[in-house]
Design a protein around this motif. Sequence first.
Motif, short mmCIF file in Angstrom:
data_model
loop_
_atom_site.label_atom_id
_atom_site.label_comp_id
_atom_site.label_asym_id
_atom_site.label_seq_id
_atom_site.Cartn_x
_atom_site.Cartn_y
_atom_site.Cartn_z
N GLN A 306 0.81 -1.22 0.00
CA GLN A 306 0.00 0.00 0.00
C GLN A 306 0.85 1.28 0.00
O GLN A 306 0.49 2.27 -0.63
CB GLN A 306 -0.94 0.01 1.20
CG GLN A 306 -1.96 1.14 1.16
CD GLN A 306 -2.98 1.04 2.27
OE1 GLN A 306 -2.96 0.09 3.06
NE2 GLN A 306 -3.88 2.01 2.34
N GLU A 309 1.71 2.82 -3.31
CA GLU A 309 0.64 3.44 -4.08
C GLU A 309 0.73 4.96 -4.03
O GLU A 309 0.10 5.66 -4.84
CB GLU A 309 -0.72 2.97 -3.57
CG GLU A 309 -0.98 1.48 -3.79
CD GLU A 309 -2.34 1.04 -3.29
OE1 GLU A 309 -3.22 1.91 -3.09
OE2 GLU A 309 -2.54 -0.18 -3.08
N LYS A 331 0.13 0.80 -8.91
CA LYS A 331 -1.18 1.28 -8.47
C LYS A 331 -1.05 2.72 -7.95
O LYS A 331 0.03 3.26 -7.85
CB LYS A 331 -1.72 0.38 -7.36
CG LYS A 331 -1.96 -1.06 -7.75
CD LYS A 331 -2.45 -1.88 -6.56
CE LYS A 331 -2.68 -3.33 -6.95
NZ LYS A 331 -3.11 -4.15 -5.77
N GLY A 332 -2.20 3.31 -7.61
CA GLY A 332 -2.20 4.57 -6.89
C GLY A 332 -1.86 5.78 -7.74
O GLY A 332 -2.30 5.94 -8.88
#
Length: 399
Positions: A306, A309, A331-332
């Motif tokens: 995470q 991201e 991602k992100g």
Amino acid sequence: MTRKVLIMTQNFYPVIGSAGNRMKNIFQLLNDKNIETHVLTTEPAYPNKNLYKDDQFWDDDNIAKDEKKIVRVPIKNNHFSNHILSRLFFYVEIMWRFLLKLWKLRKEKYDYIYVSTPPIFIVFAAFVGAFFMKAKVVLEVRDLWPDSLIGVKTFDYPIIIKCFRVLEKRMYNKSDYIVINSLGFEEHILSKLKNKAKKIIYLPNGPRKQEIVCEKERQSQFRVVYTGNLGLAQDVDHLKKMASLFHIHDIRFDVLGYGMKTKEFKEHVENNDLSNVYMHNPTTRKKSLQLIKQSNLSIAFLNDNQVFETVLPGKVIDYMTCQTPIIAGIKGTAAKIIETNKAGFVFDQDNISEMIKKVLELRENPNQLQHLAENCTRTIRENFLWEENIEKLTEIIDR
């Protein structure tokens, strides 16, 4: 009255990578704006000290003219280990040597200390220097730390991590201004601030005007490129799978990589006799951009954690600078920029087959590829030029 700034950073020209190039641009552009700017940094050592014995890396004559404004401190422990304790000792040594140098510079009349993190230890040296010099601190955040430390899964000591989080929060609150190179960092930093009105300035990585590619060179062979770090934050296993598939589909794959996982990737290429994969040694920014310019597509990966991201990798901006659309397993924040600006295609990082399928599709569709390339140039001109974005920083310094 002329303002005076001291930049404190671990990485500075001629060190390769986004951090060194970023600090070089800030140094040069502030001086161009008649803001007297000096640098306190380490002797170039990443990824290894011997690299910088080669004169090709010292290729900026303008920096040479300003060398008197640059103080480089030697570091004994310059071995870049993936062992976390070795790295911590390395960062503590930098902090200590910077403190010694700041003590000698204490009578200098700096208005601002511009300090870049990670590592955060340098930041606390900057706070000490600012106290003696009665200067304000502009904190630049290029990575969320210690979250990134957790993200690469090399450090799992909850008590120490808790101490690091206390230091992180204090760092944000004690600084006078905060600069971020990714909008993904803003929410996290705001959650740590007591004063929610504190100025946070978005100053992304980017090219200088003369680096923008306006027209691609035609190549006889379809080429894909990866440049940059092959380390703990990058997904080298997925990159190895792509290299094997590029070989099967007769696509040339150029890799200009450095970092802890480089040897592992090279061994994969050699052991599988991937003759379509070309490994390039670390080189100057100019030559790196030239390699990207000669490519039809580019590759970007980050680990599926995470914290990553929130990151906007420098290579993504470099790819767009060179009109080279991106196939990304990320991602992100970075994914949003690529998709919103139609500068490439984003996939789940495990979906290697779809990435390869898209590469093959674009190989057969040069018109679509050209449209993506034009979007890359438009995005850079509108959002990422250093000459324009530096105004956000000069505005607070001149204030």
